[in-house]
Write an enzyme that holds these catalytic residues in place. Sequence first.
Site, PDB file in Angstrom:
ATOM      1  N   CYS A  40       0.799  -1.221   0.000  1.00 46.52           N
ATOM      2  CA  CYS A  40       0.000   0.000   0.000  1.00 46.52           C
ATOM      3  C   CYS A  40       0.835   1.276   0.000  1.00 46.52           C
ATOM      4  O   CYS A  40       0.266   2.367   0.011  1.00 46.52           O
ATOM      5  CB  CYS A  40      -0.984  -0.034   1.157  1.00 46.52           C
ATOM      6  SG  CYS A  40      -2.141  -1.397   0.947  1.00 46.52           S
TER       7      CYS A  40
ATOM      8  N   HIS B 258      -2.344   8.966   5.575  1.00 50.15           N
ATOM      9  CA  HIS B 258      -2.748   7.644   5.073  1.00 50.15           C
ATOM     10  C   HIS B 258      -4.194   7.394   5.502  1.00 50.15           C
ATOM     11  O   HIS B 258      -5.005   6.952   4.705  1.00 50.15           O
ATOM     12  CB  HIS B 258      -1.804   6.580   5.637  1.00 50.15           C
ATOM     13  CG  HIS B 258      -2.102   5.197   5.172  1.00 50.15           C
ATOM     14  ND1 HIS B 258      -1.965   4.827   3.848  1.00 50.15           N
ATOM     15  CD2 HIS B 258      -2.547   4.082   5.827  1.00 50.15           C
ATOM     16  CE1 HIS B 258      -2.309   3.545   3.719  1.00 50.15           C
ATOM     17  NE2 HIS B 258      -2.667   3.082   4.904  1.00 50.15           N
TER      18      HIS B 258
ATOM     19  N   GLU C  69      -0.707   6.547  13.144  1.00 51.21           N
ATOM     20  CA  GLU C  69      -0.305   7.652  12.312  1.00 51.21           C
ATOM     21  C   GLU C  69      -0.319   8.972  13.090  1.00 51.21           C
ATOM     22  O   GLU C  69       0.572   9.802  12.941  1.00 51.21           O
ATOM     23  CB  GLU C  69      -1.298   7.706  11.155  1.00 51.21           C
ATOM     24  CG  GLU C  69      -0.778   8.418   9.977  1.00 51.21           C
ATOM     25  CD  GLU C  69      -1.751   8.351   8.827  1.00 51.21           C
ATOM     26  OE1 GLU C  69      -2.773   7.646   8.893  1.00 51.21           O
ATOM     27  OE2 GLU C  69      -1.474   9.047   7.849  1.00 51.21           O
TER      28      GLU C  69
ATOM     29  N   LYS D  70      -9.201   9.143   1.795  1.00 52.17           N
ATOM     30  CA  LYS D  70      -9.800   7.799   1.745  1.00 52.17           C
ATOM     31  C   LYS D  70     -11.239   7.837   2.263  1.00 52.17           C
ATOM     32  O   LYS D  70     -12.022   6.947   1.967  1.00 52.17           O
ATOM     33  CB  LYS D  70      -8.965   6.815   2.579  1.00 52.17           C
ATOM     34  CG  LYS D  70      -7.606   6.514   1.945  1.00 52.17           C
ATOM     35  CD  LYS D  70      -6.897   5.392   2.664  1.00 52.17           C
ATOM     36  CE  LYS D  70      -5.508   5.138   2.094  1.00 52.17           C
ATOM     37  NZ  LYS D  70      -4.530   6.177   2.466  1.00 52.17           N
TER      38      LYS D  70
ATOM     39  N   HIS E 260      -9.847   3.080  -0.143  1.00 56.06           N
ATOM     40  CA  HIS E 260      -8.440   2.701  -0.080  1.00 56.06           C
ATOM     41  C   HIS E 260      -8.131   1.777  -1.261  1.00 56.06           C
ATOM     42  O   HIS E 260      -8.427   0.587  -1.221  1.00 56.06           O
ATOM     43  CB  HIS E 260      -8.166   1.993   1.252  1.00 56.06           C
ATOM     44  CG  HIS E 260      -6.724   1.676   1.488  1.00 56.06           C
ATOM     45  ND1 HIS E 260      -5.728   1.926   0.568  1.00 56.06           N
ATOM     46  CD2 HIS E 260      -6.096   1.115   2.554  1.00 56.06           C
ATOM     47  CE1 HIS E 260      -4.553   1.535   1.064  1.00 56.06           C
ATOM     48  NE2 HIS E 260      -4.754   1.049   2.262  1.00 56.06           N
TER      49      HIS E 260
ATOM     50  N   PHE F 168       0.922  -3.135   4.255  1.00 55.90           N
ATOM     51  CA  PHE F 168       1.254  -4.508   4.619  1.00 55.90           C
ATOM     52  C   PHE F 168       2.674  -4.809   4.164  1.00 55.90           C
ATOM     53  O   PHE F 168       3.127  -4.318   3.128  1.00 55.90           O
ATOM     54  CB  PHE F 168       0.284  -5.484   3.944  1.00 55.90           C
ATOM     55  CG  PHE F 168      -1.060  -5.535   4.612  1.00 55.90           C
ATOM     56  CD1 PHE F 168      -1.396  -4.647   5.614  1.00 55.90           C
ATOM     57  CD2 PHE F 168      -1.991  -6.489   4.233  1.00 55.90           C
ATOM     58  CE1 PHE F 168      -2.642  -4.708   6.226  1.00 55.90           C
ATOM     59  CE2 PHE F 168      -3.234  -6.558   4.832  1.00 55.90           C
ATOM     60  CZ  PHE F 168      -3.561  -5.675   5.824  1.00 55.90           C
TER      61      PHE F 168
END
Lengths: 423, 92, 414
Positions: free
Chosen positions: A170, A310, A321, A342, A347, A406
């Site tokens: 990602c 993010h 975050e 997002k 996402h 990930f």
Amino acid sequence: MTEGRVAITGIGVTAPGAVGTKNFWSLLSDGRTATRRISFFDPSDFRSQCAAEVDFDPEQAGLTPQETRRMDRAAQFAVVTAREAAADSGLPFSDVDPYRIGVTIGSAVGATTGLDWEYRTVSDGGRLKLVDHEYAVPHLYNYFVPSSFTAEVAGALGAQGPSTVVSTGCTSGLDAVGHATELIREGSADVMIAGATDAPISPITVACFDAIKATTPRNQDPEHASRPFDGTRSGFVLGEGAAVFVLEDLESARSRGAHVYAEIAGYASRCNAYHMTGLRSDGREMAEAIRVAIDEARMAPERIDYVNAHGSGTKQNDRHETAAFKRSLGEHAYRVPVSSIKSMVGHSLGAIGSIEVAASALAIEHDVVPPTANLHTSDPECDLDYVPLAAREHPTDAVLSVGSGFGGFQSAMVLTSPERSGA
Amino acid sequence: MSTTEFTVEDLKRILREAAGSGDGVSLDGDILDIDFEVLGYDSLALLETGGRIEREYEISLDESAISEAETPRALVEAVNNDLGLAQADPVS
Amino acid sequence: MNGRNSSVVVTGLGIAAPNGLGNRNYWESVREGVSGIGRISHFDPSQYPSRLAGEVKGFVPEEHLTSRIISQTDRMTQLALVGTDCAFADARTQPSEFDEYEMGVVTASSSGGFEFGENELRNLWSQGGQYVSAYQSFAWFYAVNSGQISIRNGMRGPSGVVVSDQAGGLDAIAQARRQIRKGTRMIVSGGIDASLCPWGWTAQLTSRRLSTSSDPNRAYLPFDAEAAGHVPGEGGALVIMEDLASAHERRAPNVYGEISGYAATIDPGAGVESATSLQKAIEQALRNADADPAEIDLVFADAAAVPELDRAEAEALTKVFGVRGVPVTAPKTTTGRLGSGAASLDVATAFLAMRDGVIPPTPNVRIADEYDIDLVSEKRESRAGVRNCLVIARGIGGFNSAMVLRDSNQSSGR
């Protein structure tokens, strides 16, 4: 950063609810959400049934039937979006040495959707362990190895320089742009077509995120299901799309009179060496990536005017975050607007990093910070200014955009306005 | 299946299948009250384990049952709750 | 900062190949031209038109990894984790000797953990979505090896993953060199791939480049008049890369040599093969290495074994080096083509060739008259030594990468 400076001179975006850069920006500045119940297949048997889908007609987007047939949806997005970026840049491609034009396309999951449906066919619905190759489509190899995405984009634009796919989960979208930036700086290319694409909305992807409860089960209210930083957030909403840029050496862009959206002033990626899917709550590695990116941009953290987060909307990410912002920006973290697009476009895994770079560049262009939609309920652990619900006019000369994915990857990029760069 | 009691031995078997072993305390001894973390099973391993239990026993565990169960005892109890065997002694 | 032109060297090799697991086993096989190609044993290949592959034999994951890791990884990741351990052992160092932010990972992938993905796709379509593993979300994707290597070894520096089909192995090493020049002390790089499963096999068949021969000695014959496609394999190599000064500082015992030059191009348009763009990549890589064609002692060819591709490669080599101007070898004919693992294995092989002054052969090939290259069909001992090598890697889609390697005796004053 003593080497060449790199500018964004063309932008293309294919996003949920908005095909084309102009539509994308109006979606963001209106704070509209493009999440909905999955329509590509019947999602009734899945835990999470919402997604942010692109209403995309390949023919209308200019692809020939032959191109459409041989390309996975993610490759189609990449080619169409790259063409938009190329046109937007005004760069006369035919006048540039093709060996000086390279392509870096990011993608987290490649042609997963194509592979998913083709597997169903060759395995006869999962019945055949030894799948039947006679039923395989002729272009299956292009799904097997997603470097085909970059090959398609290079072919479409006549690029023959250094070309690859970057696939760091990602963070692919940030890393692809970062990689391309490095190639221009070191002199390996004059122009880079860089961006990212993903089209993962298919049963296997929905199922694998169901299995780890990473996606939201808020199925009764899909339009408001993506809720970054909100106290009621319950996971991310899977999305799809692409954003592609034309990157050029800043000086040569200026000398041809190109419109410069932003300069890519700093970039870094770090591994967290912690967990394939989990994040440490202290945000240490993301803070380190941010610190290095800001350092490379040679600016004080206080100069960051907007943080494009993010903000996936999982419990864990948004806490992690927030901690990373405080750790890297200090007191400034409480003053700078932070938002997650997002909340509106979902996402899209590897693609979203590039889509967020587009949002960051457009924030600089318009001096407007896009909002975090659906943010109504506060979370004591998320206590920054997340620009809830409505876009905000805000002088924006420097943007920090971050990603987390990930594999334990964290990336950060600093974009600055061309004015700041000094003419 | 649903009348069978879920025991810690069942849990050990499924843990091994789902997530292997080797990163923590051995499963061979009395593990009922040892934290999963100490046993070497993270949240991902427990999600995989939970998924397998659900499939094998044809139950649907409450989502918080897995995330909140810190020990084998808690998870065994949660499964038996779902099986309608709330009174059973998990040690068997 | 190590600086833009500082020397980046390879100090450790971790090889997993069909004809040898571990550096020594592999080198003993490949220098003698011993092949690891045979009939597929991972699954029953009877129903498929191609039935030969290079499988890594004797790899027992349980001997190296805990069942906790094995349950969440594809075979290619298991091979990569063990390959990384071997590379560290060969470099006579371990991650604990470095600061965690000084170590990075940049790997290449081509199809990810495809077999893991195949099993989960079968679970999905035969039983339903709730039968898909919690590990599927990362076990199959392209970034998995970089992620798992960094976690197992506590490496928190720069990360990267590139996908450019068979060219990726070189592209990853080039990216690692870039990161070291920007200041990272040590990076694990290269590629290890494995997709020898029915679904992966089906996908590879559609490339229409697979040999249908059933004779392991006649199946993969690049530059031969009988060239009719290649044999796929699994494995590859991971390498430890360091800044030269930093390697000296820790007294690294094996400085194999330097990554001295690199360049990449892509052919014009999908499916249009071009000798010109390959030639361009080679010339740019030589320029990047500041090397004359005459300084190159050995070329590792991509060796597609598809006549028009062999022709383009031979033509590019002849244009750069002259008619039979340099020895050319393709030891990958003894392993099969290993996806993203192929080129990094060639890099490892080149360093072993430089170390021992031995040129490993391309066995079984009778070079066709039309190719004006000096193909090494029998092992050669080079009295003058092998000092500079060129490695060529090409990927489907038109990817051309070229890398120049310099032996360690020359890697000091730059």
